[in-house]
Design an enzyme around this catalytic site. Structure first.
Site, PDB file in Angstrom:
ATOM      1  N   LYS A 124       0.793  -1.298   0.207  1.00 43.89           N
ATOM      2  CA  LYS A 124      -0.005  -0.196   0.091  1.00 43.89           C
ATOM      3  C   LYS A 124       0.953   1.421  -0.211  1.00 43.89           C
ATOM      4  CE  LYS A 124      -3.652  -2.699   0.708  1.00 43.89           C
ATOM      5  NZ  LYS A 124      -4.707  -3.094  -0.331  1.00 43.89           N
ATOM      6  N   SER A 231      -9.840  -1.169  -2.325  1.00 43.33           N
ATOM      7  CA  SER A 231      -8.699  -1.516  -1.331  1.00 43.33           C
ATOM      8  C   SER A 231      -8.996  -1.715   0.042  1.00 43.33           C
ATOM      9  CB  SER A 231      -7.511  -0.328  -1.305  1.00 43.33           C
ATOM     10  OG  SER A 231      -6.846  -0.614  -0.625  1.00 43.33           O
TER      11      SER A 231
END
Length: 267
Positions: A124, A231
């Site tokens: 991420k 996400s």
């Protein structure tokens, strides 16, 4: 499979046989007697395993992107390289830092061990540093009360799970010294409250239908995917402890579906 652990075991086994032969066994063999197979093979593989182990543990490690959470920066099927030393030298397998170097910066793309299952690696973008107050409300990000600049950069579409096209908007976001593209789908709710887990330091966060506000605890980082509405990240499973850091992603080295992505730097 814990590949670093498997590699370490192979290194110990082959290295022990090599050392045993060097110190004792070869002196007991006649010059015209060949090495037994259980000595020859480990001795042949030991230097190769040693080189791979050192490269993966202390310099660079390859990863494959399995999901679309970092679209458009990283696509499913991208093979990337991760710098293992930029955030400090760590002991293999146990991931304990022995030499401190640089600290993660806002906007960098980082690989880390998933807090809820450290056997799984996640990737991420670093958004919040220790002590930061991160807010994401009505799909607009702010850090320490300062709204993050975001500019519309056209529409974007991609295929999700090989079944359907997803139509969304692409924005240019500016965090720290970094600028990068993110995706925002205005048709999806600001946050899926039912998907928020009970994670360590959950009391540092306030959630409602407009989004959330979180204060990042010491020794932890707040991570978001560039595909904001596709996400699973710190919004849902919490902060990333410093000891879970693996390294900084810096380059795409292969993609079977798009050779034009080979050699692209990760911004």
């Amino acid at each position: 499979m814990n590949f670093p652990l498997v590699l370490l075991i192979l290194l110990i086994v082959t290295g022990s046989i090599w050392l045993l032969d060097f110190l004792f066994l070869k002196h007991k063999r006649e010059n015209d007697i060949a090495e037994p197979w259980w000595v020859e093979y480990p001795k042949s593989f030991f230097p190769i395993i040693l080189i791979v182990f050192c490269l993966r543990s202390f310099l660079v490690e390859p990863f494959k992107i399995p999901s679309g959470s970092m679209i458009p920066t990283l696509l499913v099927g991208d093979f990337i390289l991760v710098n293992k030393y930029t955030y400090g030298i760590r002991l293999p397998v146990i991931n304990h830092k022995i030499i401190d170097m640089n600290q993660p910066k806002r906007g960098e793309v980082m690989v880390f061990r998933y807090p809820e299952d450290p056997s799984i690696d996640y990737i991420k973008r670093v958004i919040g540093l220790p002590g930061d107050i991160v807010a994401y409300r009505n799909k607009k990000l702010s850090i320490n009360g300062v709204p993050i600049e975001m500019k519309l950069d056209g529409d974007y579409k991609y295929i999700e799970s090989g079944l359907a096209y997803i139509y969304t908007q692409r924005f240019k976001e500016f965090v720290g010294e970094k600028s990068y593209n993110i995706l925002i789908n205005q048709e999806i709710p600001n946050i899926m409250l039912s998907s928020v887990h009970y994670f360590p330091f959950r009391e540092n966060c306030v959630f409602d239908r407009t989004g959330f506000t979180c204060k990042v605890p010491d020794g932890n980082y707040f991570m978001l995917g560039d595909n904001r509405d596709g996400s699973s990240d710190s919004r849902y499973w919490g902060f990333v402890p410093e000891e879970n850091i693996v390294g900084k992603a810096f380059m795409i080295w292969w993609n079977f579906s798009d050779l034009g992505r080979i050699g692209l730097s990760i911004e």
